[in-house]
Design a protein around this motif. Structure first.
Motif, PDB file in Angstrom:
ATOM      1  N   ILE A  18      31.250 -16.438  25.970  1.00  0.00           N
ATOM      2  CA  ILE A  18      29.694 -16.933  26.394  1.00  0.00           C
ATOM      3  C   ILE A  18      29.679 -16.729  27.986  1.00  0.00           C
ATOM      4  O   ILE A  18      28.548 -16.295  28.332  1.00  0.00           O
ATOM      5  N   ALA A  78      33.576 -23.966  20.244  1.00  0.00           N
ATOM      6  CA  ALA A  78      34.997 -24.014  20.271  1.00  0.00           C
ATOM      7  C   ALA A  78      35.635 -24.843  19.204  1.00  0.00           C
ATOM      8  O   ALA A  78      36.722 -24.586  18.718  1.00  0.00           O
ATOM      9  N   GLN A  96      28.963 -24.379  23.902  1.00  0.00           N
ATOM     10  CA  GLN A  96      30.460 -24.005  23.964  1.00  0.00           C
ATOM     11  C   GLN A  96      31.399 -25.039  23.383  1.00  0.00           C
ATOM     12  O   GLN A  96      32.181 -24.457  22.593  1.00  0.00           O
ATOM     13  N   VAL A 122      36.069 -19.053  23.886  1.00  0.00           N
ATOM     14  CA  VAL A 122      34.927 -19.317  23.633  1.00  0.00           C
ATOM     15  C   VAL A 122      33.994 -19.235  25.092  1.00  0.00           C
ATOM     16  O   VAL A 122      33.161 -18.564  25.261  1.00  0.00           O
ATOM     17  N   GLY A 123      34.729 -19.977  26.030  1.00  0.00           N
ATOM     18  CA  GLY A 123      34.148 -19.953  27.451  1.00  0.00           C
ATOM     19  C   GLY A 123      34.287 -18.665  28.111  1.00  0.00           C
ATOM     20  O   GLY A 123      33.102 -18.075  28.602  1.00  0.00           O
TER      21      GLY A 123
END
Length: 218
Positions: free
Chosen positions: A165, A141, A137, A161-162
């Motif tokens: 994902i 990111a 991540q 991104v967190g």
């Protein structure tokens, strides 16, 4: 003479595949902690020393396909096609991962449910998986931020991104947690898995639509 390197590489790939197959079989039958490197090597008909020339640890065997998917994702997230927003790049990145040969391979179908089962029952593997996830991540990111340096700060890039994902990992965990026996993984066929992951992506995309309304604090 020119064919020798090709023959050597094919032999190495066969040995690597044999080690992965042996490990998956032993992990499934005996359990992760109960399986030794020596047993994996013996089952693959190679020496322990040969095992360590391919993998540093048992964890690397269990998560062997992770690096290739991350490589594909890192390359995709650093591309910006005309007119793309950050959420468009993340969506395209996820779609590229879903359609890669690594994701669609028999190896992934075999290892994914086994990984979920072992992670859920093994705190040490939970820690290893979390470290891989956070490292991946962080890299993605950073790539997203650099791709959209004029629009996203580091915090928002990391949050996007967190969220993306997290949605996909949650779908995989949910699907394969319902398959107690890795040999029954075929019940979660590839088309169904991809369809469910796309549903998870849609939820993430809907939530990320408000990113443009989140200015950096002053």
């Amino acid at each position: 003479m020119s064919t020798e390197p090709g023959l050597r590489e094919r032999k190495k790939e066969r040995t690597r595949a044999a080690l992965i197959e042996a490990a998956a079989d032993l992990f499934g039958r005996k359990g992760y902690d109960e399986t030794t490197v020596a047993e994996i090597a013996a089952a693959a008909d190679v020496s322990t020393r040969t095992f360590f020339s391919y993998f540093r640890t048992k964890e690397e065997v269990l998560f062997v396909d992770n690096a290739e998917r991350l490589r594909i994702a890192q390359a995709a997230v650093r591309q910006r096609l005309p007119g793309e927003r950050p959420v468009d790049v993340l969506t395209r990145t996820a779609q590229q991962v879903l359609t890669t040969d690594t994701f669609a391979s028999e190896l992934f179908v075999r290892l994914a449910p086994l990984r979920v089962r072992l992670i859920l029952g093994n705190p040490a593997l939970q820690g290893y998986a979390l470290r891989l996830l956070l490292s991946g991540q962080t890299e993605l990111a950073r790539g997203l931020h650099e791709t959209f340096a004029d629009e996203l700060d580091e915090v928002i890039a990391a949050a996007m991104v967190g969220a993306f994902i997290g949605a996909m990992v949650a779908v995989v965990m949910q699907l394969f947690a319902e398959v107690p026996d890795p040999e029954q993984a075929i019940l979660v066929d590839q088309d169904h898995l991809v369809a469910e992951l796309r549903r998870g992506m849609a939820v993430a995309v809907a939530g990320l639509a408000a990113v443009g309304d989140q200015p950096a604090p002053r």
